[in-house]
Design an enzyme around this catalytic site. Sequence first.
Site, PDB file in Angstrom:
ATOM      1  N   GLU A 272       0.822  -1.211   0.000  1.00 13.23           N
ATOM      2  CA  GLU A 272       0.000   0.000   0.000  1.00 13.23           C
ATOM      3  C   GLU A 272       0.865   1.273   0.000  1.00 13.23           C
ATOM      4  OE1 GLU A 272       0.526  -2.179   2.307  1.00 13.23           O
ATOM      5  OE2 GLU A 272       0.273  -1.435   4.347  1.00 13.23           O
TER       6      GLU A 272
ATOM      7  N   CYS B 240      16.181  -6.640   0.312  1.00 13.37           N
ATOM      8  CA  CYS B 240      16.228  -7.876   1.095  1.00 13.37           C
ATOM      9  C   CYS B 240      17.573  -8.556   0.958  1.00 13.37           C
ATOM     10  CB  CYS B 240      15.131  -8.808   0.629  1.00 13.37           C
ATOM     11  SG  CYS B 240      15.254  -9.164  -1.115  1.00 13.37           S
TER      12      CYS B 240
ATOM     13  N   GLU C 158      16.712  -7.078  11.895  1.00  8.99           N
ATOM     14  CA  GLU C 158      16.827  -6.562  10.524  1.00  8.99           C
ATOM     15  C   GLU C 158      16.541  -5.060  10.598  1.00  8.99           C
ATOM     16  OE1 GLU C 158      13.662  -7.472   7.709  1.00  8.99           O
ATOM     17  OE2 GLU C 158      15.101  -7.422   6.062  1.00  8.99           O
TER      18      GLU C 158
HETATM   19  P1  NAD Z   1       5.755  -6.053   5.343  1.00 12.12           P
HETATM   20  O1  NAD Z   1       5.867  -7.435   5.874  1.00 12.12           O
HETATM   21  O2  NAD Z   1       5.418  -4.960   6.276  1.00 12.12           O
HETATM   22  O3  NAD Z   1       4.635  -5.989   4.185  1.00 12.12           O
HETATM   23  C1  NAD Z   1       4.625  -6.911   3.130  1.00 12.12           C
HETATM   24  C2  NAD Z   1       3.183  -7.081   2.655  1.00 12.12           C
HETATM   25  O4  NAD Z   1       2.408  -7.591   3.735  1.00 12.12           O
HETATM   26  C3  NAD Z   1       2.524  -5.770   2.216  1.00 12.12           C
HETATM   27  O5  NAD Z   1       1.779  -6.025   1.055  1.00 12.12           O
HETATM   28  C4  NAD Z   1       1.651  -5.409   3.398  1.00 12.12           C
HETATM   29  O6  NAD Z   1       0.482  -4.738   3.017  1.00 12.12           O
HETATM   30  C5  NAD Z   1       1.305  -6.741   4.022  1.00 12.12           C
HETATM   31  N1  NAD Z   1       1.141  -6.664   5.475  1.00 12.12           N
HETATM   32  C6  NAD Z   1       1.741  -5.796   6.319  1.00 12.12           C
HETATM   33  N2  NAD Z   1       1.361  -6.030   7.579  1.00 12.12           N
HETATM   34  C7  NAD Z   1       0.508  -7.084   7.545  1.00 12.12           C
HETATM   35  C8  NAD Z   1      -0.215  -7.804   8.539  1.00 12.12           C
HETATM   36  N3  NAD Z   1      -0.132  -7.495   9.829  1.00 12.12           N
HETATM   37  N4  NAD Z   1      -0.994  -8.834   8.154  1.00 12.12           N
HETATM   38  C9  NAD Z   1      -1.090  -9.164   6.858  1.00 12.12           C
HETATM   39  N5  NAD Z   1      -0.413  -8.517   5.869  1.00 12.12           N
HETATM   40  C10 NAD Z   1       0.375  -7.485   6.209  1.00 12.12           C
HETATM   41  O7  NAD Z   1       7.121  -5.755   4.563  1.00 12.12           O
HETATM   42  P2  NAD Z   1       7.583  -4.370   3.916  1.00 12.12           P
HETATM   43  O8  NAD Z   1       7.945  -3.446   5.021  1.00 12.12           O
HETATM   44  O9  NAD Z   1       6.649  -3.939   2.871  1.00 12.12           O
HETATM   45  O10 NAD Z   1       8.915  -4.850   3.162  1.00 12.12           O
HETATM   46  C11 NAD Z   1      10.158  -4.973   3.777  1.00 12.12           C
HETATM   47  C12 NAD Z   1      10.406  -6.380   4.248  1.00 12.12           C
HETATM   48  O11 NAD Z   1      10.313  -7.291   3.157  1.00 12.12           O
HETATM   49  C13 NAD Z   1      11.807  -6.573   4.809  1.00 12.12           C
HETATM   50  O12 NAD Z   1      11.722  -7.395   5.942  1.00 12.12           O
HETATM   51  C14 NAD Z   1      12.546  -7.273   3.694  1.00 12.12           C
HETATM   52  O13 NAD Z   1      13.656  -8.042   4.084  1.00 12.12           O
HETATM   53  C15 NAD Z   1      11.471  -8.125   3.135  1.00 12.12           C
HETATM   54  N6  NAD Z   1      11.761  -8.533   1.781  1.00 12.12           N
HETATM   55  C16 NAD Z   1      12.149  -9.824   1.592  1.00 12.12           C
HETATM   56  C17 NAD Z   1      12.465 -10.261   0.329  1.00 12.12           C
HETATM   57  C18 NAD Z   1      12.909 -11.676   0.098  1.00 12.12           C
HETATM   58  O14 NAD Z   1      13.076 -12.036  -1.047  1.00 12.12           O
HETATM   59  N7  NAD Z   1      13.091 -12.492   1.115  1.00 12.12           N
HETATM   60  C19 NAD Z   1      12.381  -9.375  -0.757  1.00 12.12           C
HETATM   61  C20 NAD Z   1      11.964  -8.062  -0.531  1.00 12.12           C
HETATM   62  C21 NAD Z   1      11.655  -7.659   0.757  1.00 12.12           C
END
Ligand code: NAD
Length: 506
Positions: free
Chosen positions: A185, A290, A391
């Site tokens: 979002e 990531c 992290e």
């Molecule tokens: P996030 O976990 O906050 O959000 C990811 C998705 O989950 C979003 O679409 C969000 O709307 C949804 N979300 C958020 N809170 C939620 C909840 N309580 N319940 C259900 N859905 C929820 O992650 P972010 O801040 O958008 O991205 C950064 C994170 O992603 C970092 O931890 C990074 O390491 C990780 N990441 C990992 C990879 C990988 O390949 N392993 C790649 C990119 C990013």
Amino acid sequence: MNKPTDMKAAETVPLWIDGRRQAAQSTRAGDVTNPATGEIVRKVPFCNDADIDAAVQAAKAAFPKWRKTPSLRRARILMRYRELINEHRDELASLITEEHGKTHVDALGSVQRGLEVVEFAMGIPHLMKGEHSEEVGTDVDTHSLREPLGVCAGITPFNFPAMVPMWMYPVAIACGNTFVLKPSEKVPSTAMRLAELFKEAGLPDGVLNVVHGDKQAVDSILAHPDIRAVSFVGSTPIAKYIYETCAKHGKRVQALGGAKNHAVVLPDADLDFAADALIGAGYGSAGERCMAISAIVAVGDCGDALVEKLRSRAADLKIGPGTGKDIDMGPLVTAAHRDKVAGYVDKGVAEGAKLVLDGRNYKAAGHEKGYFLGATLFDDVKPDMTIYKDEIFGPVLGVVRVKTLDEAIALVNANPYANGVAVFTRSGGAARKFEREIEVGMVGINVPIPVPVAFFSFGGWRGSLFGDTHVHGMEGVRYYTRAKVVTTRWPDADALPTGFHMPTLG
Ligand code: NAD
């Protein structure tokens, strides 16, 4: 550089359902900000159950015809899509920079990495071929095939608005599935343009749908009975939640989580080469990757020289808006995230790490309301410190000192995350030992960010991935298909087999 043309400032981002823009039924919404200026650039709807159901029903209705579309015809649509993304890459990168903050060049690179998955997916007809054996029994043949699953969903993070969604839907769709994507979002607009371009390439309506929102939208996806499989990329606690909830609902799931990527630098390494590589890997995209390196493990006596090389390079980084000329590093994605990362720096100081370079007071001239943080470097970080354990996901590098390669390997293997890791050395023997003993999903040897190309698979181990398969490559094809094995006999009408014993076919 193009200005994003299709999303007018302060408009509400629509949903993309059944091949057209639609307004959300939900009245809940959030702000999308430009991290370089702090301005609200548009609103994003937070979908409710009815919105999610509308997208799923469109995908469900499109599935039978899409599944029957010859795989070569599906691949040709992907070929046109590839051309369109390439033509629009500047516009896509501008949208990424506007909502995420990363530099335009970096955003272009991420579009390219996503495009490479589309290129991989163009060849999927070859990878979906089954096997055939004749005479597995008398007059009996067996063949296997891989069939699409149905409606698949993707839930993606803020840090790669184009690339991470493209890890998922091109592969799923090339395999004959239909798809519902919920991008972060915080960065909703790039996914919308990607969906529109796919339609322009000839994708039938309903095959790809885009919804927006927060936990409510995600929970609705996880519980929807018509969604067969969920791909998630995001932070570890949410990845674990997605995995467990999907399992409860009987869905196939792959949930990629967070990371704490180490770079082990051995005393025989070319330290200038390593320092150059680590600066890009640690501070590129403001550390919001990531696969960013966040822990540097200096082995033996190389620590002092390495820290000085890192400090001098980090101090010279040009930090400013991602649209600026020759900028190395943009702002962080939101004010809250900038403050969280600055809080980690406070904690590192309080817990006794040596602060070599402090980015907390950095101000970008002319962009005082942007969410900037300068490059920060710690030395003498200990494994029990919060800045080592958590992290951080920001421009903060910490150097841990150890005496031997064995100690370095044990440190990395004890970490709860296991996404990427790198070793810098001139020794083939040390590199080989590292490769074999390290327990991490993606390993770089003198390569700081070892993101596999699209025809290999991407994914970590331990707390960096919940589920059995990585994304794209052959693992992606297996994930988005299921195997069917058919055993065939065409008997004479008067020779039908009878009996209740276990058939042995022979
Ligand atoms: P996030 O976990 O906050 O959000 C990811 C998705 O989950 C979003 O679409 C969000 O709307 C949804 N979300 C958020 N809170 C939620 C909840 N309580 N319940 C259900 N859905 C929820 O992650 P972010 O801040 O958008 O991205 C950064 C994170 O992603 C970092 O931890 C990074 O390491 C990780 N990441 C990992 C990879 C990988 O390949 N392993 C790649 C990119 C990013």
